[in-house]
Design a protein around this motif. Structure first.
Motif, short mmCIF file in Angstrom:
data_model
loop_
_atom_site.label_atom_id
_atom_site.label_comp_id
_atom_site.label_asym_id
_atom_site.label_seq_id
_atom_site.Cartn_x
_atom_site.Cartn_y
_atom_site.Cartn_z
N ALA A 102 0.82 -1.22 0.00
CA ALA A 102 0.00 0.00 0.00
C ALA A 102 0.85 1.27 0.00
O ALA A 102 0.34 2.36 0.18
N ARG A 103 2.15 1.12 -0.22
CA ARG A 103 3.07 2.26 -0.21
C ARG A 103 3.63 2.50 -1.60
O ARG A 103 4.16 1.59 -2.22
N LEU A 104 3.48 3.75 -2.06
CA LEU A 104 4.05 4.13 -3.35
C LEU A 104 5.25 5.03 -3.10
O LEU A 104 5.12 6.08 -2.47
N ASN A 105 6.41 4.62 -3.57
CA ASN A 105 7.61 5.43 -3.46
C ASN A 105 7.63 6.36 -4.67
O ASN A 105 7.52 5.90 -5.82
N VAL A 106 7.74 7.65 -4.40
CA VAL A 106 7.61 8.65 -5.45
C VAL A 106 8.70 9.71 -5.34
O VAL A 106 9.32 9.88 -4.29
N ALA A 107 8.90 10.44 -6.42
CA ALA A 107 9.78 11.61 -6.45
C ALA A 107 8.95 12.80 -6.93
O ALA A 107 8.03 12.64 -7.73
N GLY A 108 9.29 13.98 -6.42
CA GLY A 108 8.58 15.20 -6.80
C GLY A 108 7.63 15.66 -5.71
O GLY A 108 6.75 16.49 -5.95
N VAL A 109 7.82 15.17 -4.50
CA VAL A 109 6.95 15.52 -3.38
C VAL A 109 7.14 16.98 -3.00
O VAL A 109 8.25 17.47 -2.85
N ASP A 110 6.01 17.69 -2.83
CA ASP A 110 6.05 19.07 -2.35
C ASP A 110 5.04 19.27 -1.23
O ASP A 110 4.60 20.37 -0.96
N MET A 111 4.68 18.16 -0.57
CA MET A 111 3.69 18.19 0.50
C MET A 111 4.37 17.95 1.85
O MET A 111 5.40 17.29 1.92
N LEU A 112 3.75 18.47 2.89
CA LEU A 112 4.27 18.26 4.24
C LEU A 112 4.02 16.82 4.69
O LEU A 112 3.10 16.16 4.22
N ASP A 113 4.85 16.36 5.60
CA ASP A 113 4.67 15.03 6.16
C ASP A 113 3.29 14.93 6.82
O ASP A 113 2.84 15.87 7.46
N SER A 114 2.63 13.82 6.62
CA SER A 114 1.30 13.51 7.17
C SER A 114 0.16 14.23 6.46
O SER A 114 -0.96 14.22 6.95
N THR A 115 0.43 14.84 5.31
CA THR A 115 -0.64 15.48 4.54
C THR A 115 -1.64 14.42 4.08
O THR A 115 -1.26 13.39 3.55
N PRO A 116 -2.94 14.68 4.28
CA PRO A 116 -3.96 13.73 3.83
C PRO A 116 -4.07 13.69 2.30
O PRO A 116 -4.10 14.73 1.64
N ILE A 117 -4.13 12.48 1.76
CA ILE A 117 -4.32 12.26 0.33
C ILE A 117 -5.80 11.98 0.09
O ILE A 117 -6.38 11.11 0.75
N ILE A 118 -6.40 12.70 -0.85
CA ILE A 118 -7.81 12.51 -1.20
C ILE A 118 -7.96 11.52 -2.34
O ILE A 118 -8.89 10.73 -2.39
N ASP A 119 -7.03 11.55 -3.32
CA ASP A 119 -7.14 10.67 -4.47
C ASP A 119 -5.79 10.58 -5.18
O ASP A 119 -4.94 11.47 -5.04
N ILE A 120 -5.63 9.53 -5.95
CA ILE A 120 -4.45 9.33 -6.80
C ILE A 120 -4.97 8.89 -8.16
O ILE A 120 -5.85 8.02 -8.25
N LYS A 121 -4.42 9.48 -9.21
CA LYS A 121 -4.83 9.13 -10.58
C LYS A 121 -3.59 9.04 -11.45
O LYS A 121 -2.61 9.74 -11.21
N PRO A 122 -3.63 8.20 -12.49
CA PRO A 122 -2.51 8.21 -13.43
C PRO A 122 -2.43 9.57 -14.10
O PRO A 122 -3.46 10.16 -14.43
#
Length: 151
Positions: A102-122
């Motif tokens: 359930a963990r996606l490793n990503v690059a390009g993060v500009d969000m604070l730690d613990s920021t709630p995610i509402i949705d993910i789309k391609p």
């Protein structure tokens, strides 16, 4: 709406997130989905980039006109990426580096730690580079470049 997961990043406060003209968003992080949403990640590994919809959960109030860190001129909130919005929703495109359950490793993060995610789309963009306009941001970059050249 409720979060489907949370961002894990090295940014504890907004001052740590790169901002301004030429800012590069290359930081790596993790999009950690709640266990009940893991099945929704099936086949996501085939995409290089993802569109992450998230909440500016630490922003309060809004300003319809403001001066962004990328310019010295005021602009409407809907023409900026300001966190002080009527509906505090953020959108970021990240590069998918890999998946571990359930963990996606990503690059390009500009969000604070613990920021709630509402949705993910391609992320799928059919806009040709030559057709993409950058509005006032392009003008601000040109002004900055001209100042640099005169120094």
């Amino acid at each position: 709406m409720r979060p489907v997961g949370f961002v894990r990043s090295g940014f504890a406060e907004t001052a740590q997130v790169p901002k301004g003209l030429g800012a590069k968003h290359e930081a790596e992080g993790v999009l950690e989905l709640l266990p009940e949403f893991e099945a929704g990640l099936q086949d996501i590994e085939g995409f290089s980039h993802l569109l992450v919809v998230w909440v500016f959960d630490r922003a309060s109030g809004y300003e319809l006109i403001g001066v962004p860190p990328t310019d010295d001129r005021p602009h409407g909130v809907f023409a900026t990426r300001s966190p002080r919005r009527p509906n505090p929703i953020g959108v970021t495109v990240v590069k998918l580096l890999g998946r571990d359950g359930a963990r996606l490793n990503v690059a390009g993060v500009d969000m604070l730690d613990s920021t709630p995610i509402i949705d993910i789309k391609p992320y799928l963009s059919g806009i040709a580079t030559e057709d993409l306009k950058r509005g006032w941001l392009a003008e601000a970059e040109l002004r900055k470049e001209r100042v640099k050249q005169t120094q």
